[in-house]
Design an enzyme around this catalytic site. Sequence first.
Site, mmCIF file in Angstrom:
data_model
loop_
_atom_site.group_PDB
_atom_site.id
_atom_site.type_symbol
_atom_site.label_atom_id
_atom_site.label_comp_id
_atom_site.label_asym_id
_atom_site.label_seq_id
_atom_site.Cartn_x
_atom_site.Cartn_y
_atom_site.Cartn_z
ATOM 1 N N HIS A 1 81.353 -8.115 24.336
ATOM 2 C CA HIS A 1 81.645 -7.475 25.629
ATOM 3 C C HIS A 1 82.832 -8.129 26.333
ATOM 4 C CE1 HIS A 1 77.893 -4.980 26.065
ATOM 5 N NE2 HIS A 1 77.597 -5.720 25.014
ATOM 6 N N ASP B 1 89.667 -9.570 31.548
ATOM 7 C CA ASP B 1 88.322 -8.988 31.560
ATOM 8 C C ASP B 1 88.132 -8.144 30.309
ATOM 9 O OD1 ASP B 1 85.806 -8.200 32.481
ATOM 10 O OD2 ASP B 1 86.532 -7.970 34.531
HETATM 11 P P1 ADP Z 1 80.769 -8.274 34.288
HETATM 12 O O1 ADP Z 1 79.979 -7.729 33.129
HETATM 13 O O2 ADP Z 1 81.734 -9.350 33.899
HETATM 14 O O3 ADP Z 1 79.942 -8.703 35.447
HETATM 15 P P2 ADP Z 1 81.584 -5.482 34.852
HETATM 16 O O4 ADP Z 1 82.483 -4.970 35.918
HETATM 17 O O5 ADP Z 1 81.847 -4.942 33.503
HETATM 18 O O6 ADP Z 1 81.698 -7.081 34.872
HETATM 19 O O7 ADP Z 1 80.090 -5.138 35.205
HETATM 20 C C1 ADP Z 1 79.515 -5.583 36.400
HETATM 21 C C2 ADP Z 1 78.322 -4.715 36.748
HETATM 22 O O8 ADP Z 1 77.597 -5.395 37.760
HETATM 23 C C3 ADP Z 1 78.731 -3.359 37.334
HETATM 24 O O9 ADP Z 1 77.811 -2.381 36.908
HETATM 25 C C4 ADP Z 1 78.644 -3.586 38.834
HETATM 26 O O10 ADP Z 1 78.331 -2.430 39.602
HETATM 27 C C5 ADP Z 1 77.529 -4.601 38.935
HETATM 28 N N1 ADP Z 1 77.742 -5.442 40.111
HETATM 29 C C6 ADP Z 1 78.791 -6.226 40.382
HETATM 30 N N2 ADP Z 1 78.682 -6.783 41.610
HETATM 31 C C7 ADP Z 1 77.539 -6.330 42.133
HETATM 32 C C8 ADP Z 1 76.869 -6.521 43.373
HETATM 33 N N3 ADP Z 1 77.352 -7.259 44.367
HETATM 34 N N4 ADP Z 1 75.696 -5.884 43.565
HETATM 35 C C9 ADP Z 1 75.194 -5.108 42.584
HETATM 36 N N5 ADP Z 1 75.767 -4.892 41.397
HETATM 37 C C10 ADP Z 1 76.927 -5.476 41.171
HETATM 38 O O1 F6P Z 2 79.856 -8.481 30.451
HETATM 39 C C1 F6P Z 2 79.812 -9.796 30.029
HETATM 40 C C2 F6P Z 2 78.500 -10.454 30.416
HETATM 41 O O2 F6P Z 2 78.471 -11.766 29.981
HETATM 42 C C3 F6P Z 2 77.278 -9.789 29.854
HETATM 43 O O3 F6P Z 2 76.920 -10.214 28.559
HETATM 44 C C4 F6P Z 2 76.299 -10.203 30.884
HETATM 45 O O4 F6P Z 2 75.153 -9.422 30.906
HETATM 46 C C5 F6P Z 2 77.106 -10.106 32.176
HETATM 47 O O5 F6P Z 2 78.390 -10.472 31.818
HETATM 48 C C6 F6P Z 2 76.556 -10.981 33.291
HETATM 49 O O6 F6P Z 2 76.476 -12.314 32.873
HETATM 50 P P1 F6P Z 2 75.114 -13.154 32.848
HETATM 51 O O7 F6P Z 2 74.151 -12.428 31.950
HETATM 52 O O8 F6P Z 2 75.495 -14.497 32.351
HETATM 53 O O9 F6P Z 2 74.633 -13.173 34.266
#
Ligand code: ADP
Ligand code: F6P
Length: 469
Positions: free
Chosen positions: A155, A356
């Site tokens: 991912h 990212d």
């Molecule tokens: P990562 O996997 O690195 O966190 P992504 O943008 O791919 O980044 O996915 C983040 C997910 O977490 C998204 O579905 C987003 O809506 C959710 N998310 C991020 N910040 C918040 C928050 N403050 N409250 C709820 N959900 C969140």
């Molecule tokens: O999208 C990358 C990722 O590491 C996912 O594998 C994971 O679910 C998400 O970010 C949030 O990270 P964590 O599981 O360490 O809170």
Amino acid sequence: MGRLVIVSNRAPSIDGTGDSGGLVVALKDALAKDGGLWIGGAPEQTDTPASSLVFHHRPDFDIGLFELEPQLYRDYYFGYSNSLLWPALHGRVDLIEVQPRYAAAYSEVSRRLARMISDTVRSDDVIWVHDYQLIPLAHELRVLGCRNRIGFFLHIPVPGLETFKAIPEWRDLAAWLAEYDLIGVQTQRDLAHLINIFRHTLRGELRSNGNMGINGREVVLGCFPISINVEGFRRLAEEGSIGTPPPPLPRLIGVDRLDYSKGLPQRLAGYETFLSQYARFRSKVSLLQIAPPTRDDVEAYRDIREELELRAGHINGLYGTVDWTPVQYIHRALPRDELAVLFRLSRVGLVTPLFDGMNLVAKEYVAAQDETDPGVLILSQFAGAAEEMPQALIVNPHDPQDMAEAIKTALEMPRAERIARHEALYDYLANHDVEYWSSSFLKRLLAVETIDLHWTSRYSAYQPGVKAS
Ligand code: ADP
Ligand code: F6P
């Protein structure tokens, strides 16, 4: 085909209430279709972990949890996974922390997990492993004689070879990856890096079909950009916003885990430059940054929190008035339906990571918009999503001037242009949603030729930790 068996570090909720996370939403339909099993880490650690999976039954699929002791979990999750692999794979070698006990814990978790999985999988099950926390799993399963098809999806980004080499176990990691039948990555950028790593580390040869010949077998490689439930998220935003008044000022929104890869201080620097250069926008817009805590036990995450709070306070002190707060900052997670409405009612979505894998927030922001009066997405050139979303305003997050210009352009963009850009983005996403992502990956995995007959000699020959030339 037998069952689909998903394996990930984080497990879905046992009662289905926590199904809002991207990965769970992405895969639960695929699992429910033929009755699958999801194996993931138990939410709590215990001094006396069970030696086998702890099963729970949901109406849609089964869950098998693996338990770990607190110290092993810390070294595996906060240590190797998030103090070494995460920063290195995101190009932040300045933040890596190398500890022999982290490497030992990382291998140990996959070794134990492989034992538990091989006690439970059937010969026709298809195994799909997710993300950087579990790279050695296929190797450990093969050592135990598992001949199932095993796919892996990363991912997060694959960095360039020289950055990858900053990980002391880089040769092992490459060899472990090459044990999968199919490796999926998010972008063409990642695929090119992975091919280069295999070439240099394992003398991999790129075949005309795009796969790699490694150690006498073919490893299938593919680019599968992850997505969201586009129509579901659009509906959530549309229905939730009925009766919700718009914010008093045009709003810019950022929603990210508080992670140094998300470029939050740089985003605020861009916003500060915007306010400093375009004074007429002062008191006329606001920035809402929602950044819940994450991986708090790792020092770099505590540092980024301090830096962000300092910068937000600095901007508010410099430009704020009794009636106007330029930056609103919320340091906690919000329910998904609330986020969807906030996205819809924000004129600009700021998604400006330094690096990212994909960034699903970019896709959520687009899906949430009102098609008749949509907002504008400002997207970092370093987000995986930038490969698929060229109609966003693409910026360099390291350049505050570039960000300031993009914010101004977004706020002044005529409605017809906003509609045209949104339409192109939405149409693409509607055809490349999460269902498309999971089914393309699984289709490819099922098409992989069954494991070659020489697998036993290959696996007994490879010793982790022994450096190849
Ligand atoms: P990562 O996997 O690195 O966190 P992504 O943008 O791919 O980044 O996915 C983040 C997910 O977490 C998204 O579905 C987003 O809506 C959710 N998310 C991020 N910040 C918040 C928050 N403050 N409250 C709820 N959900 C969140
Ligand atoms: O999208 C990358 C990722 O590491 C996912 O594998 C994971 O679910 C998400 O970010 C949030 O990270 P964590 O599981 O360490 O809170």
